[in-house]
Motif scaffolding. Structure first.
Motif, mmCIF file in Angstrom:
data_model
loop_
_atom_site.group_PDB
_atom_site.id
_atom_site.type_symbol
_atom_site.label_atom_id
_atom_site.label_comp_id
_atom_site.label_asym_id
_atom_site.label_seq_id
_atom_site.Cartn_x
_atom_site.Cartn_y
_atom_site.Cartn_z
ATOM 1 N N ASP A 297 0.832 -1.197 0.000
ATOM 2 C CA ASP A 297 0.000 0.000 0.000
ATOM 3 C C ASP A 297 0.869 1.249 0.000
ATOM 4 O O ASP A 297 1.987 1.258 0.534
ATOM 5 N N PRO A 298 0.378 2.358 -0.584
ATOM 6 C CA PRO A 298 1.159 3.595 -0.598
ATOM 7 C C PRO A 298 1.418 4.113 0.815
ATOM 8 O O PRO A 298 0.645 3.856 1.744
ATOM 9 N N GLU A 299 2.513 4.847 0.955
ATOM 10 C CA GLU A 299 2.859 5.475 2.236
ATOM 11 C C GLU A 299 2.651 6.974 2.134
ATOM 12 O O GLU A 299 2.971 7.591 1.110
ATOM 13 N N ILE A 300 2.132 7.571 3.187
ATOM 14 C CA ILE A 300 1.890 9.011 3.202
ATOM 15 C C ILE A 300 3.193 9.754 3.466
ATOM 16 O O ILE A 300 3.875 9.510 4.466
ATOM 17 N N VAL A 301 3.554 10.667 2.548
ATOM 18 C CA VAL A 301 4.743 11.509 2.715
ATOM 19 C C VAL A 301 4.379 12.752 3.519
ATOM 20 O O VAL A 301 5.069 13.131 4.450
ATOM 21 N N TRP A 302 3.295 13.397 3.140
ATOM 22 C CA TRP A 302 2.758 14.526 3.912
ATOM 23 C C TRP A 302 1.266 14.656 3.641
ATOM 24 O O TRP A 302 0.769 14.163 2.632
ATOM 25 N N LYS A 303 0.560 15.284 4.557
ATOM 26 C CA LYS A 303 -0.851 15.587 4.348
ATOM 27 C C LYS A 303 -1.214 16.812 5.185
ATOM 28 O O LYS A 303 -0.643 17.053 6.254
ATOM 29 N N HIS A 304 -2.134 17.616 4.648
ATOM 30 C CA HIS A 304 -2.642 18.783 5.380
ATOM 31 C C HIS A 304 -3.920 19.266 4.708
ATOM 32 O O HIS A 304 -4.359 18.705 3.695
ATOM 33 N N LYS A 305 -4.506 20.308 5.255
ATOM 34 C CA LYS A 305 -5.760 20.856 4.736
ATOM 35 C C LYS A 305 -5.563 22.227 4.092
ATOM 36 O O LYS A 305 -6.521 22.966 3.898
ATOM 37 N N GLN A 306 -4.325 22.532 3.730
ATOM 38 C CA GLN A 306 -4.056 23.860 3.177
ATOM 39 C C GLN A 306 -4.279 23.935 1.673
ATOM 40 O O GLN A 306 -4.153 25.010 1.080
ATOM 41 N N MET A 307 -4.551 22.809 1.016
ATOM 42 C CA MET A 307 -5.017 22.792 -0.364
ATOM 43 C C MET A 307 -6.216 21.858 -0.411
ATOM 44 O O MET A 307 -6.101 20.664 -0.106
ATOM 45 N N GLN A 308 -7.379 22.420 -0.765
ATOM 46 C CA GLN A 308 -8.603 21.640 -0.858
ATOM 47 C C GLN A 308 -9.253 21.906 -2.209
ATOM 48 O O GLN A 308 -9.850 22.950 -2.421
ATOM 49 N N ASN A 309 -9.107 20.955 -3.135
ATOM 50 C CA ASN A 309 -9.700 21.069 -4.469
ATOM 51 C C ASN A 309 -11.128 20.541 -4.426
ATOM 52 O O ASN A 309 -11.344 19.331 -4.425
ATOM 53 N N GLN A 310 -12.092 21.437 -4.406
ATOM 54 C CA GLN A 310 -13.486 21.000 -4.334
ATOM 55 C C GLN A 310 -13.930 20.308 -5.620
ATOM 56 O O GLN A 310 -14.616 19.291 -5.585
ATOM 57 N N MET A 311 -13.580 20.895 -6.765
ATOM 58 C CA MET A 311 -14.027 20.363 -8.056
ATOM 59 C C MET A 311 -12.857 19.974 -8.959
ATOM 60 O O MET A 311 -12.728 18.827 -9.365
ATOM 61 N N ASN A 312 -12.034 20.955 -9.290
ATOM 62 C CA ASN A 312 -10.989 20.768 -10.295
ATOM 63 C C ASN A 312 -9.630 20.550 -9.656
ATOM 64 O O ASN A 312 -9.270 21.212 -8.691
ATOM 65 N N GLY A 313 -8.873 19.618 -10.238
ATOM 66 C CA GLY A 313 -7.586 19.263 -9.678
ATOM 67 C C GLY A 313 -6.512 20.295 -9.914
ATOM 68 O O GLY A 313 -6.625 21.181 -10.767
ATOM 69 N N CYS A 314 -5.437 20.171 -9.165
ATOM 70 C CA CYS A 314 -4.267 21.036 -9.327
ATOM 71 C C CYS A 314 -3.538 20.716 -10.634
ATOM 72 O O CYS A 314 -3.781 19.699 -11.281
ATOM 73 N N VAL A 315 -2.614 21.598 -10.993
ATOM 74 C CA VAL A 315 -1.650 21.324 -12.051
ATOM 75 C C VAL A 315 -0.260 21.354 -11.429
ATOM 76 O O VAL A 315 0.009 22.145 -10.523
ATOM 77 N N ARG A 316 0.601 20.466 -11.906
ATOM 78 C CA ARG A 316 1.985 20.428 -11.419
ATOM 79 C C ARG A 316 2.897 21.001 -12.483
ATOM 80 O O ARG A 316 2.901 20.557 -13.633
#
Length: 421
Positions: A297-316
């Protein structure tokens, strides 16, 4: 204005009929051809573009990004909905709803002339929002694939709009319709079409729509399938209302699942896979996380609530993620965070972004009120080089850059094609 078109119209029981739609009164503004010789053009045939990451391969010349550097090429009306555009082989396509009928419109990408349309019965289904279609068509090798919110699945000929095959995916699988209807856009892989249906997806044969494999009868999420290779195996990631699952594309066999709970079971933003890692992000107080792929299973590197995409995803772009953070009905923020650490580089609450796209060098931002902005993608902040009010009304649908033009729409169905002067 005289419009030449071929029309195919279908009842929910797939009985052909003819219905004259008020959208034939669409408005088009024709301008002289624009000089775009220094813009490397590229089609945008599927949701999130040719690389399925929201980032265009095209370049926007800096010398043309002046303060008044945008102009409208044509406008039209397509009916209520949130379907984005796809652009392929000189055609621009999107979907809208009027009087409980969905219509797929195929415009000439350059002039806005209506080439053909295909209609089918579909309820507006305006539960807590305007309603209408929420998925985007997919174009592949001269065919168009559409998944409607109630499970009607179509394959049409791109040149004529004629139906090649059609399928009712709920009837074929006995999988329930999620609360807001099916919203993921079809994804082509080899000889099959992948659909965000059920807990971990469905695959049908590309040639005839017959079922190849299916997952369990649980509520699907609203993001689109994401295909990626890991350790010699091609996987597809699907959202449900409670998780993200990766399966073997060939068989549908589960490989791993990441529990991902949100209010209302709404996982709508597409994951981003890069360099052995997966970025997940949802709204409704869930937030985002970077996962590292492993043998298990994947391992979590980091997580937080400072980016919340309600509808459309981010771009990298490079080592940064750019996205719309927060509730679009409230006060959304344009934000940039670091890919590796999740650290917030900047947050701009002065713009009220509705959706964003990008090139490798620039962000293309459409505000909730219909202002189109283009500026450099930078971890130092967002400074638009050019902007123009292009639409009036709610704008939550992702703008699309294809062959030097940008296609945008409102929830009520006003569409516009904009280009650099």
């Amino acid at each position: 204005m005289n419009i030449s078109l071929s029309e195919t119209t279908t009842r929910s029981g797939f009985e052909a009929r003819d219905r004259r739609l008020p959208w034939l009164l669409m408005t088009s503004l024709f301008l002289s051809p624009l000089c775009l010789a220094d813009v490397s053009g590229d089609d945008w045939p599927v949701w999130r573009g040719p690389d399925r990451d929201g980032v265009s391969r095209e370049s926007l010349p800096a010398e043309k990004l002046a303060a008044d550097g945008l102009q409208v090429r044509w406008r039209g009306e397509v009916g209520t909905g949130f379907s984005s555009f796809v652009v392929a082989d000189g055609n621009a396509l999107t979907i809208g709803n009027s009087e409980s009928v969905d219509t797929l419109f195929c415009f000439d990408a350059e002039s806005g002339k209506l080439n053909w349309r295909h209609s089918y019965d579909a309820p507006l289904d305006d539960r807590d929002f305007e309603g209408g279609p929420t998925s985007t068509p997919t174009v592949h090798e001269g065919r168009v694939y559409v998944l409607a919110r109630q499970g009607d699945l179509f394959c049409l000929d791109l040149a004529t709009g004629k139906v090649v095959w059609q399928q009712q995916i709920v009837d074929a699988t006995n999988i329930r319709i999620p609360g807001w209807g099916f919203g993921g856009s079809p994804q082509v892989y080899g000889d099959r079409l992948l659909l965000t249906v059920g807990e971990a997806g469905v695959a049908v044969d590309l040639a005839d729509g017959k079922l190849v494999w299916q997952s369990g009868d649980k509520e699907a999420g609203y993001a689109s399938p994401v295909i990626f290779d890991w350790q010699g195996k091609t996987q597809a990631m699907f959202p449900s209302g409670r998780s993200f699952s990766a399966v073997d594309v060939a068989t549908g066999e589960a490989i791993w699942q990441q529990r991902w709970l949100t209010s209302f079971g709404c996982n709508a933003a597409d994951p981003i896979v890069h360099d052995g890692h997966v970025f997940l992000c949802s709204g409704y107080n869930r937030g985002g996380a970077l996962l590292r792929l492993t043998d298990d299973d994947p391992e979590i590197v980091w997580k937080h609530k400072q980016m919340q995409n309600q509808m459309n995803g981010c771009v990298r772009i490079g080592d940064a993620l750019y996205g719309v953070d927060g509730d679009l009905e409230a006060e959304p923020t344009l934000k940039c965070i670091d890919w590796a650490s999740g650290e917030v580089h900047w947050a701009d609450d002065s713009i009220r972004p509705g959706a964003i796209a990008a090139t490798r060098e620039h962000l293309i931002v459409l505000t909730t009120e219909g202002a189109l902005m283009i500026g450099p993608a930078s971890t130092a902040g967002f400074e638009p080089l050019t902007e123009m009010k292009v639409l009036d009304g709610k704008c939550w649908t992702v703008p699309v850059l294809a062959n030097g033009s940008i296609y945008c729409r409102t929830a009520s169905g006003s569409v516009v094609c904009v280009a650099l002067k």
